[in-house]
Write a protein that holds these residues in place. Sequence first.
Motif, PDB file in Angstrom:
ATOM      1  N   PRO A 243       0.835  -1.212   0.000  1.00 15.42           N
ATOM      2  CA  PRO A 243       0.000   0.000   0.000  1.00 15.42           C
ATOM      3  C   PRO A 243       0.859   1.246   0.000  1.00 15.42           C
ATOM      4  N   SER A 244       0.258   2.342  -0.363  1.00 10.96           N
ATOM      5  CA  SER A 244       0.903   3.641  -0.336  1.00 10.96           C
ATOM      6  C   SER A 244      -0.029   4.592   0.402  1.00 10.96           C
ATOM      7  N   PRO A 245       0.475   5.706   0.954  1.00  6.07           N
ATOM      8  CA  PRO A 245      -0.432   6.669   1.598  1.00  6.07           C
ATOM      9  C   PRO A 245      -1.632   6.945   0.704  1.00  6.07           C
ATOM     10  N   GLY A 246      -2.846   6.732   1.226  1.00  4.93           N
ATOM     11  CA  GLY A 246      -4.030   6.600   0.392  1.00  4.93           C
ATOM     12  C   GLY A 246      -4.701   7.869  -0.070  1.00  4.93           C
ATOM     13  N   ARG A 247      -3.959   8.804  -0.586  1.00  8.35           N
ATOM     14  CA  ARG A 247      -4.591   9.973  -1.172  1.00  8.35           C
ATOM     15  C   ARG A 247      -3.778  10.431  -2.372  1.00  8.35           C
ATOM     16  N   ARG A 248      -4.358  11.222  -3.220  1.00  6.62           N
ATOM     17  CA  ARG A 248      -3.663  11.708  -4.404  1.00  6.62           C
ATOM     18  C   ARG A 248      -2.654  12.796  -4.026  1.00  6.62           C
ATOM     19  N   TYR A 249      -1.546  12.842  -4.731  1.00  2.29           N
ATOM     20  CA  TYR A 249      -0.537  13.857  -4.478  1.00  2.29           C
ATOM     21  C   TYR A 249       0.134  14.219  -5.794  1.00  2.29           C
ATOM     22  N   ARG A 250       0.737  15.397  -5.827  1.00  2.62           N
ATOM     23  CA  ARG A 250       1.329  15.902  -7.072  1.00  2.62           C
ATOM     24  C   ARG A 250       2.585  15.129  -7.448  1.00  2.62           C
ATOM     25  N   LYS A 251       3.465  14.964  -6.498  1.00  9.66           N
ATOM     26  CA  LYS A 251       4.710  14.254  -6.756  1.00  9.66           C
ATOM     27  C   LYS A 251       5.262  13.741  -5.436  1.00  9.66           C
ATOM     28  N   SER A 252       6.111  12.742  -5.524  1.00  8.60           N
ATOM     29  CA  SER A 252       6.683  12.157  -4.319  1.00  8.60           C
ATOM     30  C   SER A 252       8.004  11.491  -4.664  1.00  8.60           C
ATOM     31  N   LYS A 253       8.726  11.063  -3.632  1.00  9.73           N
ATOM     32  CA  LYS A 253      10.000  10.386  -3.826  1.00  9.73           C
ATOM     33  C   LYS A 253      10.140   9.271  -2.804  1.00  9.73           C
ATOM     34  N   LEU A 254      10.514   8.092  -3.289  1.00  9.08           N
ATOM     35  CA  LEU A 254      10.727   6.932  -2.436  1.00  9.08           C
ATOM     36  C   LEU A 254      12.218   6.791  -2.155  1.00  9.08           C
ATOM     37  N   GLY A 255      12.563   6.430  -0.914  1.00 13.80           N
ATOM     38  CA  GLY A 255      13.969   6.261  -0.575  1.00 13.80           C
ATOM     39  C   GLY A 255      14.122   5.599   0.777  1.00 13.80           C
ATOM     40  N   VAL A 256      15.355   5.518   1.233  1.00 14.44           N
ATOM     41  CA  VAL A 256      15.665   4.926   2.537  1.00 14.44           C
ATOM     42  C   VAL A 256      16.303   5.998   3.408  1.00 14.44           C
ATOM     43  N   LEU A 257      15.695   6.271   4.554  1.00 13.62           N
ATOM     44  CA  LEU A 257      16.224   7.226   5.523  1.00 13.62           C
ATOM     45  C   LEU A 257      16.323   6.538   6.872  1.00 13.62           C
ATOM     46  N   LYS A 258      17.510   6.540   7.450  1.00 13.96           N
ATOM     47  CA  LYS A 258      17.751   5.933   8.766  1.00 13.96           C
ATOM     48  C   LYS A 258      17.309   4.471   8.796  1.00 13.96           C
ATOM     49  N   GLY A 259      17.569   3.776   7.700  1.00  9.24           N
ATOM     50  CA  GLY A 259      17.275   2.354   7.637  1.00  9.24           C
ATOM     51  C   GLY A 259      15.812   2.006   7.466  1.00  9.24           C
ATOM     52  N   ARG A 260      14.975   2.973   7.075  1.00 12.16           N
ATOM     53  CA  ARG A 260      13.540   2.724   6.918  1.00 12.16           C
ATOM     54  C   ARG A 260      13.084   3.165   5.524  1.00 12.16           C
ATOM     55  N   LEU A 261      12.172   2.408   4.948  1.00 13.64           N
ATOM     56  CA  LEU A 261      11.596   2.813   3.670  1.00 13.64           C
ATOM     57  C   LEU A 261      10.760   4.063   3.904  1.00 13.64           C
ATOM     58  N   SER A 262      11.087   5.133   3.194  1.00  7.82           N
ATOM     59  CA  SER A 262      10.456   6.432   3.426  1.00  7.82           C
ATOM     60  C   SER A 262       9.922   6.994   2.119  1.00  7.82           C
ATOM     61  N   GLN A 263       8.885   7.807   2.241  1.00  8.26           N
ATOM     62  CA  GLN A 263       8.303   8.469   1.079  1.00  8.26           C
ATOM     63  C   GLN A 263       8.058   9.933   1.408  1.00  8.26           C
ATOM     64  N   ILE A 264       8.607  10.812   0.572  1.00  7.74           N
ATOM     65  CA  ILE A 264       8.398  12.242   0.723  1.00  7.74           C
ATOM     66  C   ILE A 264       7.304  12.666  -0.248  1.00  7.74           C
ATOM     67  N   ILE A 265       6.213  13.236   0.278  1.00  5.55           N
ATOM     68  CA  ILE A 265       5.088  13.672  -0.544  1.00  5.55           C
ATOM     69  C   ILE A 265       5.057  15.195  -0.590  1.00  5.55           C
ATOM     70  N   PHE A 266       4.982  15.725  -1.800  1.00  8.08           N
ATOM     71  CA  PHE A 266       4.942  17.172  -2.008  1.00  8.08           C
ATOM     72  C   PHE A 266       3.492  17.636  -2.029  1.00  8.08           C
ATOM     73  N   GLY A 267       3.164  18.553  -1.111  1.00  6.24           N
ATOM     74  CA  GLY A 267       1.847  19.164  -1.099  1.00  6.24           C
ATOM     75  C   GLY A 267       1.930  20.614  -1.544  1.00  6.24           C
ATOM     76  N   SER A 268       0.806  21.271  -1.603  1.00  9.50           N
ATOM     77  CA  SER A 268       0.788  22.666  -2.040  1.00  9.50           C
ATOM     78  C   SER A 268       1.398  23.601  -1.001  1.00  9.50           C
ATOM     79  N   LEU A 269       1.392  23.185   0.281  1.00  9.38           N
ATOM     80  CA  LEU A 269       1.884  24.045   1.356  1.00  9.38           C
ATOM     81  C   LEU A 269       3.157  23.541   2.018  1.00  9.38           C
ATOM     82  N   GLY A 270       3.559  22.319   1.725  1.00 12.75           N
ATOM     83  CA  GLY A 270       4.741  21.790   2.392  1.00 12.75           C
ATOM     84  C   GLY A 270       5.012  20.350   2.009  1.00 12.75           C
ATOM     85  N   LEU A 271       5.836  19.694   2.827  1.00 14.28           N
ATOM     86  CA  LEU A 271       6.234  18.314   2.595  1.00 14.28           C
ATOM     87  C   LEU A 271       5.697  17.418   3.697  1.00 14.28           C
TER      88      LEU A 271
END
Length: 380
Positions: A222-250
Amino acid sequence: MEDVLPESVMLDVLSRLPVEAIIRFKRVCRKWRDLVSDPYFVRLHLSRSHEALMIYKCCIGTHGSLDWVEMMEHEDKYHLHPVKSLICVRGPPFRFVGSINGLICCYCPYFFVYILNPVLEEYVILPKLPFINEIYSYGFGVSAAGKYKVILCNRTASFQNTVYGTDHTLVHTIGTTQWKVLKQTPNHTMGPGVLLNSHVYWLGDGQVYGFDLNTETFELFPSPGRRYRKSKLGVLKGRLSQIIFGSLGLEVWVMNGRTWYKERTIRENISRVILESLPVCLIDGLKGTSILIVHDEATDKLLAYCLDTNANLYLNCKAGYFRIMTYRPSFVKLHNFQRVNFTYDKVTKHHCYFFDNVVFISYYFCQRSFKVWLVATKLP
């Protein structure tokens, strides 16, 4: 020195030094050369090796370059420390498939796939691809059993006047003679995957696809269950992480098991340049920080943004075509993957020629009678 310090102490000291210093010290005497080549030292150094960045830049009609840089932190400010720079004088642009334990896998579309260790200046070309067509997703990783594998996902292929009506996934285990063809392949994924715990992950169409390197099967997460403009998948501190770009922030999301949870939202003191840029890469900082690398399309430059301090850094990278990935240097030898009944065409050392402050390095890819010439800047 071996009469003064025990070997275990020498190994511990050497493993904490910068890679450039270790390379110099291994030339001092045969004893130190053997210590650096010892499997225990290789594992110990790798466990202490810090993440760096490998940047490939290429402009049409000009020479490309492969830059190995470290991101340094001082008083909440960031700067780049160049370790090695290779200038690609000839050859078509290549793509990073992935990097693990100091080994880099590169794919030259329609030509070949090869593994490179920049520290030892060794590379090896993998067996010829069974299909000659465009690859749209790829990954490189190691299974729990220690088998290094390359994954290439391609669309409908044609080979020897035969059209294959379904997509295929090609898997190669380093040290074997063939590519394995799997009928299954993920949909809507593009580019290199993210390696974590013997799985390679891709993000596509709001879904997370995982390839299990142990069973060589795909899974849908699964992925965070809402629509978003763009995002990036990666590993931060040994965990699978996803950065989601919103209109007001991250938004920073982290996967726990098979469930995503929001770790934090960043809305204050964040530049509009960051929000309007294209996410490229995630990397751990040296002081427990998390850094997002973005491409500012307005200036065609790379920008580093610290998710913890909101600090920005324009990287010295401007090119019409570039690729970037995280890289952890090591002394892992490609000769370790040779099998008794099979060897690759050869594990090749670079041929180096020193002229003043420049090192000319040539590669010869015998499989396609294709040459790539590189020029490496000799750092002080």
